[in-house]
Scaffold this motif. Structure first.
Motif, mmCIF file in Angstrom:
data_model
loop_
_atom_site.group_PDB
_atom_site.id
_atom_site.type_symbol
_atom_site.label_atom_id
_atom_site.label_comp_id
_atom_site.label_asym_id
_atom_site.label_seq_id
_atom_site.Cartn_x
_atom_site.Cartn_y
_atom_site.Cartn_z
ATOM 1 N N GLN A 1 -5.761 -8.125 9.557
ATOM 2 C CA GLN A 1 -4.636 -8.869 8.994
ATOM 3 C C GLN A 1 -4.293 -8.342 7.611
ATOM 4 O O GLN A 1 -3.125 -8.118 7.290
ATOM 5 N N VAL A 2 -5.303 -8.122 6.779
ATOM 6 C CA VAL A 2 -5.079 -7.588 5.435
ATOM 7 C C VAL A 2 -4.386 -6.229 5.521
ATOM 8 O O VAL A 2 -3.409 -5.964 4.819
ATOM 9 N N ALA A 3 -4.889 -5.355 6.387
ATOM 10 C CA ALA A 3 -4.333 -4.013 6.517
ATOM 11 C C ALA A 3 -2.881 -4.053 6.998
ATOM 12 O O ALA A 3 -1.997 -3.426 6.398
ATOM 13 N N PHE A 4 -2.627 -4.792 8.060
ATOM 14 C CA PHE A 4 -1.285 -4.798 8.629
ATOM 15 C C PHE A 4 -0.280 -5.548 7.750
ATOM 16 O O PHE A 4 0.886 -5.148 7.667
ATOM 17 N N GLU A 5 -0.699 -6.605 7.091
ATOM 18 C CA GLU A 5 0.225 -7.292 6.191
ATOM 19 C C GLU A 5 0.575 -6.398 5.004
ATOM 20 O O GLU A 5 1.707 -6.420 4.523
ATOM 21 N N TYR A 6 -0.377 -5.599 4.550
ATOM 22 C CA TYR A 6 -0.082 -4.618 3.504
ATOM 23 C C TYR A 6 0.984 -3.638 3.996
ATOM 24 O O TYR A 6 1.971 -3.374 3.299
ATOM 25 N N LEU A 7 0.784 -3.106 5.190
ATOM 26 C CA LEU A 7 1.752 -2.143 5.742
ATOM 27 C C LEU A 7 3.141 -2.757 5.876
ATOM 28 O O LEU A 7 4.142 -2.134 5.523
ATOM 29 N N LYS A 8 3.195 -3.968 6.382
ATOM 30 C CA LYS A 8 4.489 -4.634 6.594
ATOM 31 C C LYS A 8 5.196 -4.957 5.279
ATOM 32 O O LYS A 8 6.416 -5.075 5.250
ATOM 33 N N ALA A 9 4.437 -5.098 4.194
ATOM 34 C CA ALA A 9 5.021 -5.461 2.893
ATOM 35 C C ALA A 9 5.540 -4.243 2.122
ATOM 36 O O ALA A 9 6.217 -4.412 1.103
ATOM 37 N N GLN A 10 5.240 -3.034 2.584
ATOM 38 C CA GLN A 10 5.615 -1.823 1.854
ATOM 39 C C GLN A 10 6.986 -1.297 2.271
ATOM 40 O O GLN A 10 7.405 -1.460 3.412
ATOM 41 N N ASP A 11 7.635 -0.628 1.337
ATOM 42 C CA ASP A 11 8.814 0.181 1.651
ATOM 43 C C ASP A 11 8.252 1.542 2.051
ATOM 44 O O ASP A 11 8.107 2.444 1.230
ATOM 45 N N LEU A 12 7.860 1.668 3.301
ATOM 46 C CA LEU A 12 7.083 2.810 3.768
ATOM 47 C C LEU A 12 7.779 4.156 3.549
ATOM 48 O O LEU A 12 7.131 5.139 3.195
ATOM 49 N N LEU A 13 9.073 4.199 3.759
ATOM 50 C CA LEU A 13 9.786 5.476 3.588
ATOM 51 C C LEU A 13 9.733 5.973 2.148
ATOM 52 O O LEU A 13 9.774 7.171 1.902
ATOM 53 N N ASN A 14 9.625 5.052 1.198
ATOM 54 C CA ASN A 14 9.582 5.438 -0.218
ATOM 55 C C ASN A 14 8.188 5.369 -0.823
ATOM 56 O O ASN A 14 8.034 5.615 -2.021
ATOM 57 N N LEU A 15 7.193 5.069 -0.031
ATOM 58 C CA LEU A 15 5.823 5.009 -0.524
ATOM 59 C C LEU A 15 5.357 6.419 -0.875
ATOM 60 O O LEU A 15 5.509 7.353 -0.088
#
Length: 150
Positions: free
Chosen positions: A20-34
């Motif tokens: 949950q911690v890992a996936f919620e982190y991923l979902k909260a990021q602007d992945l294309l600009n990370l």
């Protein structure tokens, strides 16, 4: 091994205390600009972002690997990534010894299958999953989350 879309990740939360911690982190990021780099998410959860050229199957075969201490969540952010896979129980030709510091063991065995990940799709690799990532053409941006097993 599990393959799915990031939008469906919540159905896997119960499989590990840190999913949950890992996936919620991923979902909260602007992945294309990370930015490319290492990110400490929580105790036992670390992410690595890369953005580089895909490799040929021959190059990827040299990185046919598995881990003893960590589960890999490999998320394709941009591009199309092909990953090779084989069950560890079917691999019989290790290349060298297990590296405890880097938590990696390489194999010379050939993969049983390959599959593609596109933006927003992930694969979860357990210690029993030998895998060779990053096959493809052009730039592939991905994020690998290392989740400590214990």
């Amino acid at each position: 091994m599990i393959i799915d879309k990031l939008a469906e990740a919540d159905k896997y939360y119960s499989l590990h205390k840190n999913y949950q911690v890992a996936f919620e982190y991923l979902k909260a990021q602007d992945l294309l600009n990370l930015e490319v780099g290492k990110y400490e998410i929580a105790d036992g959860v670390v992410a690595f972002v890369t953005d580089k050229e895909g490799v040929t199957p021959e190059v990827a075969a040299g990185k046919f690997e598995c881990h003893n201490k960590n589960i890999d969540i490999q998320l394709c952010i941009r591009g199309t990534e092909t990953i090779a896979w084989r069950p560890r129980t079917d691999c019989i030709d290790p290349r060298g010894e297990y590296n405890d510091e880097k938590d990696v063991l390489f194999y010379n065995d050939a993969a049983d299958t390959t599959f593609k990940l596109k933006g927003g799709q992930f694969a979860i690799f357990y210690p029993e999953d030998v895998h060779a990532p990053m096959m493809g053409e052009g730039l592939i941006k991905k994020l690998v989350v290392k989740v400590r097993i214990a």
